[in-house]
Design an enzyme around this catalytic site. Structure first.
Site: not given
Length: 378
Positions: A103, A208
């Site tokens: 995060c 990603g």
């Protein structure tokens, strides 16, 4: 994926993944297929879980249809993480625990958590070891998700991958961006390849810029990773998991929904949200954020989009959906590609003195001991 991957959305994604299986499995196995991947719950803080706050208990609640219940745990204090994992294990509240070190948001990183925590290598090892030790001897795997590091000058992913492997993690997943990258630009897939070359005893997963099944296949081909983790790519597109299951099984099956199909998914999502929250207004407010993701690429118009973003009841939702041109076919490229958060690179917020050394001093240890209680996620 806080605020996104609650039980209703996980159910939609799980069902979509299963929908791809009959296409690619032998008839004798298609009747009751195994779960197509893991569908992980929203991040919950270990402190809130230990304190059994109502929100943390809601976040980790098991959906009736979940054959494998995955809980995503955040923590900065090894002792608290240990207690949280002990609770999950002994009370049979999880089948899989994923430790979040990815995060990048300031409220997490300024307390030394998330993507900046692996910089303190011994603290990282202590947290992963505590979690793995508590789950040892059970069938519950503990996995690690992380980023490349704080920024280009403070990369941690290779060291962290090895430490996670040594601590007993079942796998490591790399979001191939730094905390400074936030969600901007293009993910650095070459870092996933380097991690795969470095960490050789456990699976390495890539994360990603997986916007399509083809992206997933390309990532595996280019990096050699053992699987992929999907985040923003599934926002407004739970059917992406149908595509992924098919693609990894060699099938060319792909879901290309017209607007009527999308409207049907939105309506079902709303029903599941109402059932989950037990409060129609709260459920519809939670659904609003999903509207722009679902409608990406379709000709809807600004006024209709705004109206759908303000619905408060199922009746209002039905009225707004009925006003759309539901005969629209799949719009192709316009509905695909990046979605969700992007923005620009950001200077990570870290505790004072965090970057001075990779070791913890007394002041930072005291700060860490108090950090979890001020981070949302339960």
């Amino acid at each position: 994926m806080a605020g996104v991957t609650n039980a209703p959305f996980r159910q939609l994604c799980r069902e979509a993944g299963a929908a791809g299986l009959p296409e690619v499995l032998a008839p004798e196995t298609a009747a009751s297929p195994a779960p197509a991947g893991l569908y992980v719950a929203e991040m919950v803080t270990s402190r809130a879980l230990v304190e059994r706050t109502p929100e943390s208990m809601r976040i980790i609640s098991r959906d009736a249809g979940e054959r494998v219940h995955s809980v995503q745990l955040y923590g900065v204090d090894p002792a608290t993480v240990r207690l949280a994992v002990r609770m999950l294990v002994t009370e049979e509240r999880a089948d899989h625990i994923d430790l979040n070190f990815g995060c990048p948001v300031p409220k997490v990183t300024r307390k030394g958590g998330g993507a900046v925590l692996p910089w303190k290598s011994e603290l990282f090892s202590a947290i992963v070891t505590a979690a793995c030790d508590e789950a040892a001897g059970t069938a519950i795997p503990v996995t690690v998700k992380m980023r490349m590091g704080i920024d280009a000058d403070h990369l941690t992913y290779l060291d962290a991958g090895l430490r996670a492997q040594d601590a007993g993690a079942a796998s490591v997943a790399l979001h191939a961006r730094t905390a400074a990258d936030y969600y901007s630009g293009t993910a650095h897939w070459e870092a996933i390849a380097r991690l795969k070359e470095t960490v050789t005893d456990i699976p390495v997963l890539g994360n990603g810029d997986i916007w399509s099944a083809e992206d997933a296949l390309t990532m595996v081909e280019q990096t050699g990773c053992d699987g992929v983790v999907v985040g923003r790519g599934c926002q407004g597109r739970p059917w992406l998991f149908t595509d992924l299951v098919a693609a990894f099984s060699g099938s060319d099956l792909r879901v290309r929904p017209g607007l009527a199909d999308v409207a049907g998914v939105i309506r079902r999502h709303a029903e599941l949200m109402v059932e989950h929250f037990g409060d129609e207004l709260k459920a519809l407010r939670e659904l609003r954020k999903h509207m722009s993701w679902y409608l990406k690429g379709y000709v809807v118009g600004g006024q209709a989009r705004a109206a759908l973003g303000l619905v408060s009841t199922l009746g209002e939702l039905d009225e707004r959906l009925a006003e759309l041109d539901l005969d629209q076919p799949y719009p192709g490229e316009g509905a695909e590609g990046p979605r969700g958060r992007a923005g620009t690179p950001k200077t990570p917020h870290v505790p004072e003195g965090w970057l001075t050394s990779r070791e913890m001093d007394a002041a930072l240890r005291e700060m860490i001991a108090q950090a979890e209680s001020s981070v949302s996620g339960g």
